[in-house]
Design an enzyme around this catalytic site. Sequence first.
Site, PDB file in Angstrom:
ATOM      1  N   TYR A   2       0.638  -1.226   0.247  1.00 15.46           N
ATOM      2  CA  TYR A   2      -0.043   0.080  -0.261  1.00 15.46           C
ATOM      3  C   TYR A   2       1.008   1.310   0.101  1.00 15.46           C
ATOM      4  O   TYR A   2       0.750   1.974  -0.852  1.00 15.46           O
ATOM      5  CB  TYR A   2      -1.035  -0.200   1.299  1.00 15.46           C
ATOM      6  CG  TYR A   2      -1.569   1.290   1.532  1.00 15.46           C
ATOM      7  CD1 TYR A   2      -2.646   1.958   0.635  1.00 15.46           C
ATOM      8  CD2 TYR A   2      -1.281   2.037   2.750  1.00 15.46           C
ATOM      9  CE1 TYR A   2      -3.130   3.202   0.904  1.00 15.46           C
ATOM     10  CE2 TYR A   2      -2.036   3.313   2.919  1.00 15.46           C
ATOM     11  CZ  TYR A   2      -2.871   3.658   1.868  1.00 15.46           C
ATOM     12  OH  TYR A   2      -3.511   4.947   2.314  1.00 15.46           O
ATOM     13  N   LYS A  59       1.450   3.813  -2.976  1.00 11.99           N
ATOM     14  CA  LYS A  59       1.041   5.451  -2.839  1.00 11.99           C
ATOM     15  C   LYS A  59       2.358   6.152  -2.905  1.00 11.99           C
ATOM     16  O   LYS A  59       2.284   7.273  -3.671  1.00 11.99           O
ATOM     17  CB  LYS A  59       0.620   5.454  -1.402  1.00 11.99           C
ATOM     18  CG  LYS A  59      -0.597   4.878  -1.288  1.00 11.99           C
ATOM     19  CD  LYS A  59      -1.831   5.569  -1.883  1.00 11.99           C
ATOM     20  CE  LYS A  59      -2.461   6.824  -1.345  1.00 11.99           C
ATOM     21  NZ  LYS A  59      -3.724   7.536  -1.974  1.00 11.99           N
TER      22      LYS A  59
END
Length: 491
Positions: free
Chosen positions: A237, A241
């Site tokens: 994640y 990002k």
Amino acid sequence: MELEGILQFFENKTILVTGTTGFLAKVFVEKILRVQPNVKRFSLLVRASNNQAATQRFREEVIKKDIFRILRNNLGANLESFIFERVTPISGDISYENFGIKDSILIEEMWKDIDIVLNSAATTNFDERYDVALGINTYGALHVLNFAKKCIKLKVLLHVSTPYVSSEKGGNILESPLRMEDTPKGTSRLVINAEKEVVEEYLGRLRVQGATNEEITSTMKDLGIKRAKLYGWPNTYVYTKALGEMLLEQFHQNLPLAIVRPTMVTSTYKEPFSGWIEGARTIDGVITAFGKGRLKSFLGHPNSILDVIPADMVVNSIIMAMVTHANKSSQIIFHVGSSLRNPMKLPSLSDLISLYFTQNPWIDRNGKSIKVSKLIVFSNIATFQAYMAIRYKLPLKVLWLANLMLCQYYREIRINLNRKVRVVMRMVDLYKPYAFFTGSFDDSNTENLRVAIRESDVDVNLFYFDPRCIDWEDYIMNTHIPGLTKYSMKP
Ligand SMILES: NC(=O)c1ccc[n+]([C@@H]2O[C@H](COP(=O)([O-])OP(=O)(O)OC[C@H]3O[C@@H](n4cnc5c(N)ncnc54)[C@H](OP(=O)(O)O)[C@@H]3O)[C@@H](O)[C@H]2O)c1
């Protein structure tokens, strides 16, 4: 910093929002509709097969939610007409150029009308498949930027990211942009397009091997973690990002770009009412598992700072960032959290969680009250592993004998226990950067926004986002956990 009328800024404006079926964007849309009903139009991107299905999802998954309670109370039966006079749900997916929208007239209209873009869409699963996370969190961010560049009236693009893109660094982490060469390890050269090729190569190989969907998912999840760790990020994640931010930094050119990096977003502090939340991420996953009696211990440093921030404060800072950065041909980053101004230590949170569920035990679906004892927090992996081994492997002697007797029943128990230990250890690994975080996120840019508000005649009570006003004990005990049990914990 000029701050004439925040509300006027949104008057007669068209706002594109991605991720509206998610937690944070709902709080944003509700707030603007409530405080500035003269907004011209919200174009809300929703993943669906067509615009009608997008509208259906918006109706079911957004308007019906309790977050609209205040507007519902005020408008009664007129709520839907009030909303649909101002809102157009549009079927689209940020993992495609132009969101995969095929209707060229609609696209032309959007490029002509949109003034403000909020990109809140993401996959927030720490352990996501690499191909999926790269498609949404990395290339999705680029697709939103490319779309925003074509909007001729664009005032500002606001992208929501996370400060954990800075990886596991300690100390005071600045609101600095991420550049391609800035991998946390600094050892391997990162080329984002090459990452896409790695994914395609793996997928191609899996297809040739005739892998099942389950095997593809598991391989893609492992690949995400492997690539993240190769460059120094803790999970897929934050890694994807970070790559998304790098693409924005590289390609935004003169577009007014504001990146808001909220820390761990928790239930609303005050507006539209306190305690509204959706989902249970990061610490909330721990809180809900503990309340349900499924988790008795966790891993974390005694000096860890849990940087949490209520969703309404994040949304107010997003609004302020949009207003102040409009029409500036540059990029700015805002850390929105509490670790610098009003830090909450991990031990105090674990004490509060234990106290809350001792006083208010969770009632399971059979009406049974779940008794909890104090949440144990281990300060290092070795003691935690020893505890896990004792907790799950004590009957191994028995199982060893059973194995000798080739008893299938006992073997299955042992396989299940080992799997459980592996799952817990994987979770610990994914959450380690949060549970062992001892640094703080510098928020000078965000503090400038607060100062600007204080020095202007803006209503501070309407656009509050100062974490210093939060009494953590009161918030956790009387707002956050009650909200979590009401909205996110299902029996
Ligand atoms: N919540 C937190 O604690 C936190 C902390 C820091 C940063 N953030 C960031 O804040 C933003 C909002 O987070 P959140 O908590 O609201 O997340 P969330 O509840 O998981 O919502 C994510 C939203 O993104 C949408 N989405 C996912 N993939 C998409 C795609 N390919 N195209 C279009 N829409 C897509 C989802 O739509 P579906 O309903 O179709 O899945 C959903 O509406 C994210 O950028 C996240 O990284 C969140």
